[in-house]
Design an enzyme around this catalytic site. Structure first.
Site, mmCIF file in Angstrom:
data_model
loop_
_atom_site.group_PDB
_atom_site.id
_atom_site.type_symbol
_atom_site.label_atom_id
_atom_site.label_comp_id
_atom_site.label_asym_id
_atom_site.label_seq_id
_atom_site.Cartn_x
_atom_site.Cartn_y
_atom_site.Cartn_z
ATOM 1 N N SER A 1 0.801 -1.220 0.000
ATOM 2 C CA SER A 1 0.000 0.000 0.000
ATOM 3 C C SER A 1 0.838 1.276 0.000
ATOM 4 O O SER A 1 0.369 2.322 -0.452
ATOM 5 C CB SER A 1 -0.950 0.007 1.200
ATOM 6 O OG SER A 1 -0.241 -0.161 2.411
ATOM 7 N N HIS B 1 -0.308 6.401 6.115
ATOM 8 C CA HIS B 1 0.199 6.189 4.759
ATOM 9 C C HIS B 1 0.542 7.525 4.096
ATOM 10 O O HIS B 1 0.042 8.572 4.499
ATOM 11 C CB HIS B 1 -0.836 5.460 3.895
ATOM 12 C CG HIS B 1 -0.920 4.000 4.169
ATOM 13 N ND1 HIS B 1 -1.447 3.488 5.332
ATOM 14 C CD2 HIS B 1 -0.549 2.921 3.428
ATOM 15 C CE1 HIS B 1 -1.397 2.172 5.298
ATOM 16 N NE2 HIS B 1 -0.845 1.800 4.162
#
Length: 304
Positions: free
Chosen positions: A51, A281
């Site tokens: 990811s 993230h």
């Protein structure tokens, strides 16, 4: 539980659910330098990874199952260095095993299948899910009550007299080595670049308390763990003569503990209406910084 505690818990659980599902215009000097040394148009670039490579939540999402964005670092590198052939098979939640096998509920095909003898560049961003980033986040945030000042997370992972996270990193090393070996076997003419993880936690303890709900004493512990993971990735890359991309350096000072406007990596509490990305993230600016690091390394690094 107080109303504030319930709100924090709800936000934390929502963020963890997203992480578990998926983890599981300014031209910089580096990009300008890269633009001066464009590869031949016939070259073909394949991006492998998890990811942190795919860019979940960042518009425009090309594959919602994998959280793959058109603004992730592979796409930006492809555009910057003008590769005519490009395949991005990165997928949220990918582990080293998913290089060889179809990836569970995402349906993503084995990532190594994207490689061929015509591949001339491969970037690999993998390893975080092998040490179980999602579990670490779930164990180390404190969504209910006061955020501790000591180090409960570190005590948990070292409760048996050794560091469990160090053990996981050590066990992941040969898995990464096997991935790189397979990449070279399937793409024998390719340059290979292993892309490290960006700076997630900085040295602003109070900022980390507010943004990440991580105990004061656990911040340096987790920051050190990420550095050891990156160090392992560097060793595995250089052992084969491959490139290592230090994205930690290009994102330093823009970690999730910084004020919103400075962040390249999002914390537990995001601003999806102004800067879409999932918690813990890179956001679009973070993927751009990672792309700059990749392009810079490719231009200045040795060629096979």
């Amino acid at each position: 539980m107080s109303r504030t505690g319930r709100t924090r818990a709800r936000l934390a659980l929502s963020a963890l659910g997203t992480v578990a599902a998926l983890t599981a215009g300014v031209v910089t000097p580096a990009a300008a330098t890269a633009a001066e040394s464009r590869p031949r148009a016939a070259e073909r670039y394949v991006a492998l990874g998890d990811s942190f490579t795919s860019g979940p939540g960042i518009p425009r999402q090309l594959d919602t199952r994998c959280g793959r964005s058109s603004a992730n670092y592979p796409s930006l590198v492809r555009n910057e260095l003008a590769y005519s052939g490009f395949t991005d098979v990165s997928c949220g939640g990918a582990t080293t095993e998913d290089m060889w096998k179809r990836q569970g509920a995402t349906g993503n095909a084995p990532q190594l299948d994207a490689l061929g003898k015509d591949t001339t560049l491969v970037t690999v961003g993998i390893g975080g899910n092998d040490i179980n980033f999602s579990e670490i986040i779930g164990r180390c945030i404190n969504p209910v009550g006061e955020v501790p000042r000591d180090n409960p997370c570190q005590r948990y992972f070292t409760r048996n007299g050794t560091d469990e996270l160090d053990r996981r990193i050590n066990e992941t090393a040969p898995k990464v080595a096997a991935v790189l070996k397979a990449v070279h076997e399937r793409a024998p003419h390719a340059r290979v670049a292993v892309v490290g993880y960006p700076a997630i936690l900085g040295d602003d303890i109070e900022g980390c308390r507010k943004s990440m709900l991580i105990a004061d004493g656990d911040v340096p512990y987790l920051r050190g763990t990420l550095r050891r993971l990156n160090a392992m990735l560097r060793v595995q890359a250089t052992a084969r003569g491959d490139l290592y991309v230090n994205t930690n350096a290009t994102t330093f000072g823009h970690d999730a503990c910084q004020p919103f406007e400075k962040r390249y990596v999002e914390g537990l509490f995001t601003r999806p209406w102004t800067r879409p990305a999932i918690p813990f993230h890179p956001n679009a600016a973070g993927e751009r910084a990672m792309a700059d690091a990749v392009a810079y390394t490719l231009v200045l690094g040795p060629r096979r």
